[in-house]
Each structure stands twice: as structure tokens, then as C-alpha cells.
Motif scaffolding. Structure first.
Motif, PDB file in Angstrom:
ATOM      1  N   PRO A  89     -35.217 -15.453  -5.747  1.00  0.00           N
ATOM      2  CA  PRO A  89     -34.539 -16.575  -5.321  1.00  0.00           C
ATOM      3  C   PRO A  89     -35.333 -17.820  -5.013  1.00  0.00           C
ATOM      4  CG  PRO A  89     -33.565 -14.672  -4.410  1.00  0.00           C
ATOM      5  CD  PRO A  89     -34.978 -14.291  -4.845  1.00  0.00           C
ATOM      6  N   LEU A  90     -36.065 -17.499  -4.266  1.00  0.00           N
ATOM      7  CA  LEU A  90     -37.359 -18.542  -3.458  1.00  0.00           C
ATOM      8  C   LEU A  90     -38.074 -19.406  -4.736  1.00  0.00           C
ATOM      9  CD1 LEU A  90     -38.692 -20.078  -1.388  1.00  0.00           C
ATOM     10  CD2 LEU A  90     -40.160 -18.350  -1.296  1.00  0.00           C
ATOM     11  N   ALA A  91     -38.451 -18.361  -5.848  1.00  0.00           N
ATOM     12  CA  ALA A  91     -39.367 -19.078  -6.840  1.00  0.00           C
ATOM     13  C   ALA A  91     -38.209 -19.882  -7.726  1.00  0.00           C
ATOM     14  CB  ALA A  91     -39.824 -18.023  -7.740  1.00  0.00           C
ATOM     15  N   GLU A  92     -37.066 -19.501  -7.900  1.00  0.00           N
ATOM     16  CA  GLU A  92     -36.255 -20.098  -8.806  1.00  0.00           C
ATOM     17  C   GLU A  92     -35.792 -21.421  -8.091  1.00  0.00           C
ATOM     18  OE1 GLU A  92     -33.890 -21.095 -11.804  1.00  0.00           O
ATOM     19  OE2 GLU A  92     -35.194 -19.155 -11.706  1.00  0.00           O
ATOM     20  N   ALA A  93     -35.875 -21.592  -6.697  1.00  0.00           N
ATOM     21  CA  ALA A  93     -35.641 -22.789  -5.909  1.00  0.00           C
ATOM     22  C   ALA A  93     -36.302 -23.760  -5.997  1.00  0.00           C
ATOM     23  CB  ALA A  93     -35.143 -22.323  -4.530  1.00  0.00           C
ATOM     24  N   MET A  94     -37.725 -23.428  -6.229  1.00  0.00           N
ATOM     25  CA  MET A  94     -38.766 -23.945  -6.428  1.00  0.00           C
ATOM     26  C   MET A  94     -38.956 -24.762  -7.997  1.00  0.00           C
ATOM     27  SD  MET A  94     -41.712 -22.833  -3.979  1.00  0.00           S
ATOM     28  CE  MET A  94     -42.031 -21.401  -4.724  1.00  0.00           C
ATOM     29  N   ARG A  95     -38.480 -24.041  -8.752  1.00  0.00           N
ATOM     30  CA  ARG A  95     -38.776 -24.548 -10.196  1.00  0.00           C
ATOM     31  C   ARG A  95     -37.884 -25.830 -10.552  1.00  0.00           C
ATOM     32  NH1 ARG A  95     -37.961 -18.745 -11.824  1.00  0.00           N
ATOM     33  NH2 ARG A  95     -39.770 -17.790 -11.958  1.00  0.00           N
ATOM     34  N   ILE A  96     -38.468 -26.783 -11.086  1.00  0.00           N
ATOM     35  CA  ILE A  96     -38.074 -27.894 -11.600  1.00  0.00           C
ATOM     36  C   ILE A  96     -38.638 -28.184 -12.923  1.00  0.00           C
ATOM     37  CG2 ILE A  96     -37.547 -29.034  -9.268  1.00  0.00           C
ATOM     38  CD1 ILE A  96     -40.091 -30.646  -9.522  1.00  0.00           C
ATOM     39  N   ASP A  97     -38.292 -29.219 -13.536  1.00  0.00           N
ATOM     40  CA  ASP A  97     -38.690 -29.401 -14.996  1.00  0.00           C
ATOM     41  C   ASP A  97     -40.217 -29.865 -15.007  1.00  0.00           C
ATOM     42  OD1 ASP A  97     -38.550 -29.912 -17.461  1.00  0.00           O
ATOM     43  OD2 ASP A  97     -37.999 -32.057 -17.500  1.00  0.00           O
ATOM     44  N   GLY A  98     -40.714 -28.553 -15.421  1.00  0.00           N
ATOM     45  CA  GLY A  98     -42.157 -28.706 -15.630  1.00  0.00           C
ATOM     46  C   GLY A  98     -43.194 -28.748 -14.564  1.00  0.00           C
ATOM     47  N   ASP A  99     -42.408 -28.321 -13.551  1.00  0.00           N
ATOM     48  CA  ASP A  99     -43.450 -28.362 -12.158  1.00  0.00           C
ATOM     49  C   ASP A  99     -42.801 -27.263 -11.338  1.00  0.00           C
ATOM     50  OD1 ASP A  99     -45.253 -29.401 -10.184  1.00  0.00           O
ATOM     51  OD2 ASP A  99     -44.328 -31.319 -10.419  1.00  0.00           O
ATOM     52  N   VAL A 100     -43.482 -27.408  -9.911  1.00  0.00           N
ATOM     53  CA  VAL A 100     -43.292 -26.458  -9.029  1.00  0.00           C
ATOM     54  C   VAL A 100     -42.993 -27.204  -7.763  1.00  0.00           C
ATOM     55  CG1 VAL A 100     -43.915 -24.431  -7.289  1.00  0.00           C
ATOM     56  CG2 VAL A 100     -44.433 -24.586  -9.928  1.00  0.00           C
ATOM     57  N   ASP A 101     -41.814 -27.317  -6.905  1.00  0.00           N
ATOM     58  CA  ASP A 101     -41.238 -28.114  -5.814  1.00  0.00           C
ATOM     59  C   ASP A 101     -41.777 -27.364  -4.597  1.00  0.00           C
ATOM     60  OD1 ASP A 101     -40.567 -29.813  -3.794  1.00  0.00           O
ATOM     61  OD2 ASP A 101     -38.595 -30.147  -4.673  1.00  0.00           O
ATOM     62  N   VAL A 102     -43.044 -27.485  -4.273  1.00  0.00           N
ATOM     63  CA  VAL A 102     -43.558 -26.468  -3.151  1.00  0.00           C
ATOM     64  C   VAL A 102     -43.057 -27.061  -1.738  1.00  0.00           C
ATOM     65  CG1 VAL A 102     -45.797 -26.121  -1.497  1.00  0.00           C
ATOM     66  CG2 VAL A 102     -45.891 -26.386  -4.149  1.00  0.00           C
ATOM     67  N   ALA A 103     -42.597 -28.282  -1.675  1.00  0.00           N
ATOM     68  CA  ALA A 103     -42.033 -28.767  -0.327  1.00  0.00           C
ATOM     69  C   ALA A 103     -40.647 -28.035  -0.392  1.00  0.00           C
ATOM     70  CB  ALA A 103     -41.850 -30.212  -0.236  1.00  0.00           C
TER      71      ALA A 103
END
Length: 257
Positions: A89-103
Motif C-alpha cells: 500500500p505504501l508503494a502504491e501511494a507513492m506511484r505517480i505517472d512515471g515517477d515516485v513521490d518520495v515526499a
């Protein structure tokens, strides 16, 4: 299983041309004559890739978010490696279009019930930097300031020479921070930090307790325990605030966060 040795070699080709011109401060330049402009295949994508392309290609892979999620878990929650189901679930929350939202990942962890649960307390061994800087901040080591060059030296004695990790993967962390030599160094750091050589004023810890309104020995022990420990410490009969802090920082419980 997410990349091959060929991907590593092709990525190295995409980073050609960069040179370090200075260490302090760190400065680099791109020598255009040394850039490899031939096609490179990285994770199945072929082109004349540069460093920006490498980042784009890597972070667009689903495994990138999982990897970052796992690292965030080990940084903020516990030393143990989490299961894939736990971090999904954490990984899914960070996935955005073509990137990883670390914040977004950090925010999710710090707001989670898991992060604040009693089960995760004292689940990590503090790194030397976390131990030393954390103690300085928690105990307001800036009135006057603690001796920062000496503090950095103590961090090195405890096994973490700042900005000089043992390899590209950084420091191993976890229980690897603790061996015969570094445990002794941590106890010696606690003695230095609460002694006259640290640069803190005489009576610093007693003054801190007074500012916090901790009037009785019991209140002071409880107060410093809240500042410095993630898990309860056994009974301390010492009443002097500086010695209380020393005992806490050098205790087994003091090494955990």
C-alpha cells in the motif's frame, strides 16, 4: 531480479562525461568530448540516453516504488525487512505517472498508526549520527552550543565517518552499528556529552530540567526518559540530571529508537 548486469553497464555509459573538479565544495562538469552518444538499452528501452533519461526510466518501473517504500520503512519504522504485502500500500501511494513521490511516502509513514504503535518502538538501532545529534537536539545542546567538531569526531569513533560511507550502498545499519569497540565508544560519548569538555555550561542539564518544570528527581528522570528513550528504562536511583542523561545515553535502551 529487477535489472541485469547489462543494465548496469549501459547505465554507466549514459553517465559518461561527468568529471569531479573539486571535493570541497563538491563541483562537477560535463566534458562533452567524453560523452558516449551511441544507443544504449536500459531496462528494455533503447536510445541515446543521458543521466536524466536514466532517472526517468528507472523511476517509471513499478519495482522502484517498492524499493523506495522498503528503504523508507527501514529508515523510519524498524530495522527488520518488511514483507512485500506490508509495503505494497505504501508503494502504491507513492506511484505517480512515471515517477515516485518520495515526499508522499514519508508523509504516509509519519501519519500512520504503525509508525506511532508501541510495537514499532525501540525497533531500530540508532546510528551514531542519530544518537549524537538526537541527544544534542533533545537536550537543547545550543545554550551554549555543544562543540560541533568534537561531536563529529565522536560520531566517527562510533563507526560513522560522516560523508564517507564504506561503499556505494552506504552504511549497513541495524545491529551492525554495535560491536565491542563501538559500544565502548557510545558509553564514552555519553560521558563526554554530559561532561565539561562538551562545551555545554556547568549545570546545563539541571537548567534544562528547571525550564521544563521538572522539580523532583522522579519528574526529571521521567522527563529525560521521554526525551531520550523509545522504551522504558529500569529504575534509576541517580538524582543528578547530568548523570541521569549519561546513564540513559549509555544504556541498552538508549541505543534504540
Amino acid at each position: 531480479g529487477n535489472y541485469t548486469e547489462k543494465d548496469v553497464r549501459e547505465t554507466a555509459r549514459a553517465l559518461t562525461g561527468w568529471q569531479r573538479t573539486s571535493y570541497q565544495p563538491l563541483q562537477t562538469l560535463l566534458n562533452a568530448e567524453d560523452v558516449d552518444h551511441d544507443p544504449k538499452t536500459i531496462l528494455g528501452e533503447t536510445g541515446d540516453w543521458s543521466q536524466d533519461d536514466v532517472v526517468r526510466i528507472v523511476v517509471s518501473r513499478p519495482a522502484a516504488a517498492e524499493h523506495v517504500a522498503r528503504r523508507l520503512y527501514r529508515t523510519f519504522v524498524a530495522d527488520a525487512s518488511p514483507s512485500r504485502e506490508l509495503i505494497a500500500p505504501l508503494a502504491e501511494a507513492m506511484r505517480i505517472d512515471g515517477d515516485v513521490d518520495v515526499a508522499k511516502g514519508i508523509e504516509t509513514i509519519l501519519r500512520s498508526r504503525l509508525f506511532h504503535s508501541t510495537e514499532c518502538r525501540a525497533g531500530m538501532v540508532k546510528s551514531p549520527a542519530t544518537l549524537a545529534v538526537g541527544a544534542s537536539r533533545a537536550c537543547e545542546g545550543f545554550r551554549p552550543p555543544v562543540d560541533l567538531p568534537a561531536l563529529e569526531n565522536w560520531i566517527g569513533k562510533m563507526g560513522q565517518r560522516l560523508f564517507n560511507p564504506p561503499g556505494v550502498a552506504g552504511w549497513p545499519g541495524g545491529a551492525a552499528w554495535l560491536d565491542d569497540a563501538t559500544i565502548v565508544a557510545r558509553a564514552n560519548f555519553a560521558a563526554w556529552f554530559t561532561g565539561a569538555e562538551s562545551g555545554l555550561s556547568a549545570g546545563h542539564f539541571r537548567d534544562l530540567a528547571d525550564r521544563q518544570g521538572w522539580k523532583t528527581p522522579e519528574e526529571r528522570r521521567e522527563g529525560f526518559s521521554t526525551l531520550l528513550l523509545a522504551a522504558p528504562l529500569g529504575t534509576i536511583t541517580e538524582e543528578d540530571p547530568a548523570r541521569v542523561v549519561r546513564l540513559m545515553l549509555s544504556s541498552p535502551e538508549g541505543q534504540l529508537g
